[in-house]
Design a protein around this motif. Structure first.
Motif, PDB file in Angstrom:
ATOM      1  N   HIS A 256       2.624 -16.457  -4.990  1.00 18.06           N
ATOM      2  CA  HIS A 256       2.106 -17.035  -6.245  1.00 18.06           C
ATOM      3  C   HIS A 256       0.942 -16.188  -6.748  1.00 18.06           C
ATOM      4  N   PRO A 257       0.960 -15.841  -8.058  1.00 17.38           N
ATOM      5  CA  PRO A 257      -0.100 -14.957  -8.579  1.00 17.38           C
ATOM      6  C   PRO A 257      -1.504 -15.516  -8.348  1.00 17.38           C
ATOM      7  N   GLY A 258      -1.621 -16.839  -8.256  1.00 16.88           N
ATOM      8  CA  GLY A 258      -2.938 -17.445  -8.028  1.00 16.88           C
ATOM      9  C   GLY A 258      -3.491 -17.165  -6.638  1.00 16.88           C
ATOM     10  N   TYR A 259      -2.604 -16.793  -5.721  1.00 17.67           N
ATOM     11  CA  TYR A 259      -3.034 -16.523  -4.333  1.00 17.67           C
ATOM     12  C   TYR A 259      -2.668 -15.097  -3.924  1.00 17.67           C
ATOM     13  N   ALA A 260      -2.547 -14.226  -4.946  1.00 17.11           N
ATOM     14  CA  ALA A 260      -1.890 -12.942  -4.721  1.00 17.11           C
ATOM     15  C   ALA A 260      -2.777 -11.870  -4.108  1.00 17.11           C
ATOM     16  N   ARG A 261      -4.069 -12.034  -4.204  1.00 17.99           N
ATOM     17  CA  ARG A 261      -4.944 -10.917  -3.826  1.00 17.99           C
ATOM     18  C   ARG A 261      -4.674 -10.413  -2.414  1.00 17.99           C
ATOM     19  N   GLY A 262      -4.400  -9.101  -2.370  1.00 16.68           N
ATOM     20  CA  GLY A 262      -4.178  -8.471  -1.076  1.00 16.68           C
ATOM     21  C   GLY A 262      -2.822  -8.759  -0.472  1.00 16.68           C
ATOM     22  N   LYS A 263      -2.022  -9.579  -1.156  1.00 18.69           N
ATOM     23  CA  LYS A 263      -0.722  -9.957  -0.568  1.00 18.69           C
ATOM     24  C   LYS A 263       0.467  -9.568  -1.440  1.00 18.69           C
ATOM     25  N   LEU A 264       0.368  -9.842  -2.751  1.00 18.85           N
ATOM     26  CA  LEU A 264       1.517  -9.573  -3.625  1.00 18.85           C
ATOM     27  C   LEU A 264       1.823  -8.072  -3.666  1.00 18.85           C
ATOM     28  N   VAL A 265       3.092  -7.768  -3.449  1.00 18.26           N
ATOM     29  CA  VAL A 265       3.568  -6.395  -3.689  1.00 18.26           C
ATOM     30  C   VAL A 265       4.613  -6.501  -4.783  1.00 18.26           C
ATOM     31  N   ASN A 266       4.322  -5.918  -5.949  1.00 23.67           N
ATOM     32  CA  ASN A 266       5.146  -6.104  -7.142  1.00 23.67           C
ATOM     33  C   ASN A 266       6.194  -4.995  -7.249  1.00 23.67           C
ATOM     34  N   ALA A 267       7.456  -5.381  -7.089  1.00 22.33           N
ATOM     35  CA  ALA A 267       8.538  -4.383  -7.104  1.00 22.33           C
ATOM     36  C   ALA A 267       8.672  -3.708  -8.472  1.00 22.33           C
ATOM     37  N   VAL A 268       8.364  -4.435  -9.552  1.00 23.62           N
ATOM     38  CA  VAL A 268       8.430  -3.834 -10.892  1.00 23.62           C
ATOM     39  C   VAL A 268       7.408  -2.701 -11.015  1.00 23.62           C
ATOM     40  N   THR A 269       6.199  -2.978 -10.517  1.00 23.70           N
ATOM     41  CA  THR A 269       5.154  -1.940 -10.567  1.00 23.70           C
ATOM     42  C   THR A 269       5.543  -0.731  -9.718  1.00 23.70           C
ATOM     43  N   MET A 270       6.139  -1.009  -8.562  1.00 23.16           N
ATOM     44  CA  MET A 270       6.586   0.095  -7.698  1.00 23.16           C
ATOM     45  C   MET A 270       7.600   0.975  -8.444  1.00 23.16           C
ATOM     46  N   ALA A 271       8.576   0.304  -9.072  1.00 20.87           N
ATOM     47  CA  ALA A 271       9.638   1.059  -9.757  1.00 20.87           C
ATOM     48  C   ALA A 271       9.066   1.879 -10.908  1.00 20.87           C
ATOM     49  N   SER A 272       8.145   1.261 -11.661  1.00 20.59           N
ATOM     50  CA  SER A 272       7.614   2.008 -12.817  1.00 20.59           C
ATOM     51  C   SER A 272       6.716   3.146 -12.361  1.00 20.59           C
ATOM     52  N   GLU A 273       6.012   2.938 -11.268  1.00 26.04           N
ATOM     53  CA  GLU A 273       5.205   4.021 -10.683  1.00 26.04           C
ATOM     54  C   GLU A 273       6.113   5.200 -10.316  1.00 26.04           C
ATOM     55  N   PHE A 274       7.238   4.871  -9.696  1.00 21.41           N
ATOM     56  CA  PHE A 274       8.199   5.914  -9.316  1.00 21.41           C
ATOM     57  C   PHE A 274       8.694   6.667 -10.556  1.00 21.41           C
ATOM     58  N   VAL A 275       9.100   5.915 -11.580  1.00 21.39           N
ATOM     59  CA  VAL A 275       9.658   6.553 -12.791  1.00 21.39           C
ATOM     60  C   VAL A 275       8.633   7.488 -13.427  1.00 21.39           C
ATOM     61  N   SER A 276       7.368   7.081 -13.393  1.00 25.10           N
ATOM     62  CA  SER A 276       6.336   7.916 -14.033  1.00 25.10           C
ATOM     63  C   SER A 276       6.125   9.228 -13.269  1.00 25.10           C
ATOM     64  N   MET A 277       6.598   9.299 -12.018  1.00 21.74           N
ATOM     65  CA  MET A 277       6.438  10.538 -11.244  1.00 21.74           C
ATOM     66  C   MET A 277       7.488  11.596 -11.595  1.00 21.74           C
ATOM     67  N   LEU A 278       8.610  11.174 -12.179  1.00 22.23           N
ATOM     68  CA  LEU A 278       9.664  12.153 -12.501  1.00 22.23           C
ATOM     69  C   LEU A 278       9.140  13.097 -13.587  1.00 22.23           C
ATOM     70  N   PRO A 279       9.169  14.400 -13.326  1.00 24.00           N
ATOM     71  CA  PRO A 279       8.548  15.340 -14.286  1.00 24.00           C
ATOM     72  C   PRO A 279       9.308  15.379 -15.613  1.00 24.00           C
ATOM     73  N   ARG A 280       8.611  15.104 -16.691  1.00 23.86           N
ATOM     74  CA  ARG A 280       9.266  15.094 -18.005  1.00 23.86           C
ATOM     75  C   ARG A 280       9.698  16.490 -18.429  1.00 23.86           C
ATOM     76  N   SER A 281       9.052  17.499 -17.855  1.00 27.20           N
ATOM     77  CA  SER A 281       9.427  18.873 -18.215  1.00 27.20           C
ATOM     78  C   SER A 281      10.807  19.228 -17.659  1.00 27.20           C
ATOM     79  N   GLU A 282      11.327  18.394 -16.764  1.00 23.51           N
ATOM     80  CA  GLU A 282      12.661  18.648 -16.219  1.00 23.51           C
ATOM     81  C   GLU A 282      13.632  17.545 -16.625  1.00 23.51           C
ATOM     82  N   SER A 283      13.436  16.978 -17.799  1.00 24.00           N
ATOM     83  CA  SER A 283      14.325  15.933 -18.310  1.00 24.00           C
ATOM     84  C   SER A 283      15.395  16.581 -19.194  1.00 24.00           C
ATOM     85  N   PRO A 284      16.489  15.865 -19.479  1.00 24.78           N
ATOM     86  CA  PRO A 284      17.510  16.432 -20.380  1.00 24.78           C
ATOM     87  C   PRO A 284      16.932  16.811 -21.733  1.00 24.78           C
ATOM     88  N   GLU A 285      15.987  16.008 -22.232  1.00 27.93           N
ATOM     89  CA  GLU A 285      15.445  16.287 -23.563  1.00 27.93           C
ATOM     90  C   GLU A 285      14.516  17.491 -23.573  1.00 27.93           C
TER      91      GLU A 285
END
Ligand SMILES: [Zn+2]
Length: 439
Positions: A256-285
């Motif tokens: 529960h977010p109200g009791y989250a300190r030091g305990k919650l591990v947010n999978a959405v944040t993990m995934a977005s952190e990962f995506v931000s690491m992919l180098p944009r200079s090596e993207s199709p665009e």
């Protein structure tokens, strides 16, 4: 006479006698009529494939059967003596050798499905005869504007075919099918043409990436096969990407977010952190030519679990492996910075560059170049920034380079094809058959 007749179809360097020129243009006109008639008929058949269903079921959608059955019947009606069709929708027509019985066979392949990226039902092809360079208005704000599509300027005075702007056209790959079927019709109706064994192959689900998963390769007798699945007139492709798909699953720790300190591990944040690491200079665009790339292809999730799919593409296998390692490293870095979270990584090779295999058959490229020359087509040899079913067939043991089918703007409501390029593709097929018989 029959022998000469065949030459009228395919010779660009004809001898210049008036009689022959007249005959040749007459036969070219016939090809023009036949290929258009077939193409316009095939594009009206709804054959959209479904990538989500394709791993489990071939064909992924029942509608593809409609075109498969039409082609089966048409092969029989044309007198093709052996027509193989299996329960997965793989259709092979076999034309036995005529006068060249000892020769090994050639195959020609195209796919019946269209991509699910744009609507593919109720296609209403529009014919723009003797196009004079004006903007073609389709529907609403959908136009074919030579300012945006510079390739159009090469086809002033030609007949162009598009959709009405509400659907894709399906030139990918019904242009290829129409071209192959036209070549079959010419071969079957010109009994004097001498040739080796020929196979024509029509497959479902190419656009899903699963089109060759259940292909009955044992049924294919040809030494070489050619897909007619390329773009603009002249394209000749002997090289494609090495391709991998990486699936990552991020597991968090929900509280529960109200009791989250030091305990919650947010999978959405993990995934977005990962995506931000992919180098944009090596993207199709950010890449073109021979540069490889990778990109996040799909993402979904919640606090507990998130999934990311990454695609990796490179002509050079080492370059692809370097990116695979980078993905693993980024995943580990995310795991390390989210104590209690977990990252699972699954890699899958999707297809490999056919160049290595094709290089083992050094006669193949010169054969194709001669056929292009004979068909009066200027070859544009280039690597495919993608894959074809031909690359998979090559990996299965049948070397299969790619020939142009002639269309532009694939997978979109702005798809179009010049009829002239379809005629040229038919001539390339007939030239290949002829030159092969001379060898
Ligand atoms: Zn295609």
């Amino acid at each position: 006479m029959y022998y000469d007749l065949f030459y009228y179809f395919v010779l660009s360097d004809f001898t210049g006698e008036t009689q022959e020129i007249d005959d040749m243009s007459d036969l070219q006109r016939q090809i023009d009529t036949i290929v258009q008639e077939k193409f316009l008929r095939y594009v009206k058949v709804w054959t959209t494939s479904e990538p989500e269903l394709a791993p489990k079921k071939t064909p992924s959608t029942a509608c593809q059967w409609d075109l498969i059955k039409i082609l089966e019947q048409e092969l029989k009606d044309l007198g093709v003596p052996e027509v193989y069709l299996d329960e997965k929708g793989y259709l092979i027509g076999r034309i036995p050798a005529r006068g060249k019985e000892g020769l090994s066979g050639l195959g020609f392949m195209a796919h019946v499905d269209t991509a699910s990226d744009a609507p593919g039902k109720d296609v209403k092809p529009q014919i723009h005869k003797n196009w004079q360079g004006e903007v073609i208005k389709l529907t609403g704000d959908v136009t074919l504007d030579p300012q945006d599509i510079p390739d159009m300027k090469d086809f002033v005075g030609e007949t162009l075919i598009s959709s009405d702007g509400t659907t894709l056209l399906g030139a990918d790959d019904k242009a290829g099918i129409a071209e192959i079927m036209t070549a079959v019709e010419v071969l079957m109706k010109t009994p004097g043409i001498q040739h080796g064994p020929i196979e024509v192959v029509f497959t479902p689900d190419e656009e899903t990436g699963c089109g060759m998963d259940r292909f009955p390769v044992k049924e294919l007798k040809s030494k070489f096969c050619f897909t007619l699945d390329g773009g603009r007139e002249g394209e000749l492709e002997l090289e494609c990407y090495n391709a991998w798909r990486v699936d990552l699953e991020f597991s968090g720790n929900v509280i529960h977010p109200g009791y989250a300190r030091g305990k919650l591990v947010n999978a959405v944040t993990m995934a977005s952190e990962f995506v931000s690491m992919l180098p944009r200079s090596e993207s199709p665009e950010a890449t073109d030519g021979r540069y490889g790339n990778y990109w996040p292809h799909a993402i979904e999730g919640n606090l507990d679990k998130a999934k990311v799919t990454v695609m990796i593409r490179d002509f050079d296998a080492e370059g692809g492996k370097r990116r695979l390692e980078a993905v693993q490293t980024f995943a580990k870095a995310v795991e390390a910075s989210f104590p209690g979270g977990k990252v699972a990584v699954t890699e899958k090779m999707q297809y490999s560059n056919m160049k290595e295999e094709l290089d083992k058959h050094p006669e193949l490229e010169p054969l194709m170049l001669r056929a292009y020359e004979k068909a009066a087509v200027i070859p544009l040899v280039k690597p495919i920034r993608g894959g074809t079913d031909g690359s998979k067939l090559t990996a299965m043991g049948v070397p299969t380079p790619n020939i142009f089918a002639g269309g532009f703007n694939f997978h979109s409501v702005r798809e179009w094809v010049p009829v002239k390029s379809m005629v040229k593709a038919v001539n390339v097929v007939l030239s290949l058959v002829e030159i092969w018989a001379e060898e």
